[in-house]
Write an enzyme that holds these catalytic residues in place. Sequence first.
Site, PDB file in Angstrom:
ATOM      1  N   GLU A 185      31.181  78.605  47.881  1.00  0.00           N
ATOM      2  CA  GLU A 185      32.546  78.402  48.384  1.00  0.00           C
ATOM      3  C   GLU A 185      32.509  78.670  49.881  1.00  0.00           C
ATOM      4  O   GLU A 185      32.577  79.821  50.314  1.00  0.00           O
ATOM      5  CB  GLU A 185      33.545  79.316  47.675  1.00  0.00           C
ATOM      6  N   GLU A 211      32.740  75.050  57.910  1.00  0.00           N
ATOM      7  CA  GLU A 211      31.727  76.069  57.577  1.00  0.00           C
ATOM      8  C   GLU A 211      30.409  75.432  57.157  1.00  0.00           C
ATOM      9  O   GLU A 211      29.513  76.117  56.679  1.00  0.00           O
ATOM     10  CB  GLU A 211      32.290  77.018  56.507  1.00  0.00           C
TER      11      GLU A 211
HETATM   12  C1  LIG Z   1      33.937  81.905  52.434  1.00  0.00           C
HETATM   13  S1  LIG Z   1      32.817  83.240  52.107  1.00  0.00           S
HETATM   14  C2  LIG Z   1      32.721  83.156  50.328  1.00  0.00           C
HETATM   15  C3  LIG Z   1      32.208  84.416  49.690  1.00  0.00           C
HETATM   16  C4  LIG Z   1      32.159  84.393  48.164  1.00  0.00           C
HETATM   17  N1  LIG Z   1      31.248  83.368  47.667  1.00  0.00           N
HETATM   18  C5  LIG Z   1      33.523  84.165  47.563  1.00  0.00           C
HETATM   19  O1  LIG Z   1      33.738  83.074  46.994  1.00  0.00           O
HETATM   20  O2  LIG Z   1      34.384  85.031  47.671  1.00  0.00           O
HETATM   21  C6  LIG Z   1      31.305  82.527  52.661  1.00  0.00           C
HETATM   22  C7  LIG Z   1      30.137  83.478  52.762  1.00  0.00           C
HETATM   23  O3  LIG Z   1      28.991  82.676  53.064  1.00  0.00           O
HETATM   24  C8  LIG Z   1      28.159  83.367  53.978  1.00  0.00           C
HETATM   25  N2  LIG Z   1      27.363  82.323  54.662  1.00  0.00           N
HETATM   26  C9  LIG Z   1      27.787  81.458  55.613  1.00  0.00           C
HETATM   27  N3  LIG Z   1      26.789  80.635  55.975  1.00  0.00           N
HETATM   28  C10 LIG Z   1      25.711  80.989  55.226  1.00  0.00           C
HETATM   29  C11 LIG Z   1      24.373  80.494  55.149  1.00  0.00           C
HETATM   30  N4  LIG Z   1      23.959  79.464  55.907  1.00  0.00           N
HETATM   31  N5  LIG Z   1      23.524  81.087  54.277  1.00  0.00           N
HETATM   32  C12 LIG Z   1      23.937  82.109  53.492  1.00  0.00           C
HETATM   33  N6  LIG Z   1      25.187  82.636  53.550  1.00  0.00           N
HETATM   34  C13 LIG Z   1      26.068  82.058  54.395  1.00  0.00           C
HETATM   35  C14 LIG Z   1      29.151  84.124  54.865  1.00  0.00           C
HETATM   36  O4  LIG Z   1      28.522  85.228  55.495  1.00  0.00           O
HETATM   37  C15 LIG Z   1      30.230  84.530  53.840  1.00  0.00           C
HETATM   38  O5  LIG Z   1      29.958  85.796  53.288  1.00  0.00           O
END
Ligand SMILES: C[S@@+](CC[C@H](N)C(=O)[O-])C[C@H]1O[C@@H](n2cnc3c(N)ncnc32)[C@H](O)[C@@H]1O
Length: 294
Positions: free
Chosen positions: A106, A115
Amino acid sequence: MDQRLLLMHQTMLADRPRLAAYDRALERAVGAGDVVADVGAGLLVLSMLALRHGAGHVYAIEADPETAALAAEIAQANDLKGRLTIVQGDARTVRLPEKADVVVSEMMGNLGPEEQMMEVLGAFTETNLAPGGRVVPHRLATRLAAIEFDGEGWGLWGEDFLGHRLDAVQDRVAPAAQLHFFQRPPTLLSRPVTIADHRSGDGRRPHARESRTLTVTRPGRLQAIVGYFSATLAKGVTLSNLPSYPGCNWAVWVWPLRHTPVSAGDLLRVGLRPPEDVRNVLDYRLSCGLRQRR
Ligand SMILES: C[S@@+](CC[C@H](N)C(=O)[O-])C[C@H]1O[C@@H](n2cnc3c(N)ncnc32)[C@H](O)[C@@H]1O
């Protein structure tokens, strides 16, 4: 820890319709004993849903070191050792020790692509998805529609505000985006059109169109173009930030226009030029031409 990060997770976890949609999608996608990868796992909520639906093992991939460390504490407090592995790193370069049957994520921005979820998923699945595996969501679209506000937002700058005219403000309009949380649903003056559409397996670049024609479907005062996302999580399960719902953690983007009376059948040619860096939504430039029906 950065309190803004905690607040971001708090807001996302409080968005119950978001979680309910992922719950339904994972119920469909996850089979007993499946290996699941949760890309951008945050504080593990999607990992927990996958385990609830029978996942044999979950790899929770999280780029942010502080978030990953907190997730590890949460995993330990819930006795998830042996069922869940936290991988701290950028999912684009992670190689898991085994292929995943299901990849869930997500990372939808308010407009969709900010994102870079589909690009990250594209790179991750190339290396880590088992043949025939499922991706949740498997489609992310950005839609635009013409709107009239219900006495809020850019709609305030009209000819009657407490009996006074504020329409001089419209002369200062710029084609840049504003973030907006609707208090009241706007009137949609056109059917939505899809301006970008990315399906998993499409490669890393989303399919985007520079311009589309919106057909006005009802008379009203055109005040803005709204941009929002629609994600297909699984067959029959979609999640969108328009219409907004109570607890929705996403805003939408609006491009304000001079307030203009429109009639059914009028045509709006709308162009949306993405910036070099899709994360800068303020720099998405909108152009809009109206062809009025005689
Ligand atoms: C919108 S949050 C969603 C968190 C959780 N999955 C939820 O649904 O509540 C997105 C998460 O993805 C992580 N993230 C962003 N880009 C990423 C990447 N390229 N690889 C791994 N994690 C990433 C961010 O640090 C953040 O914690």
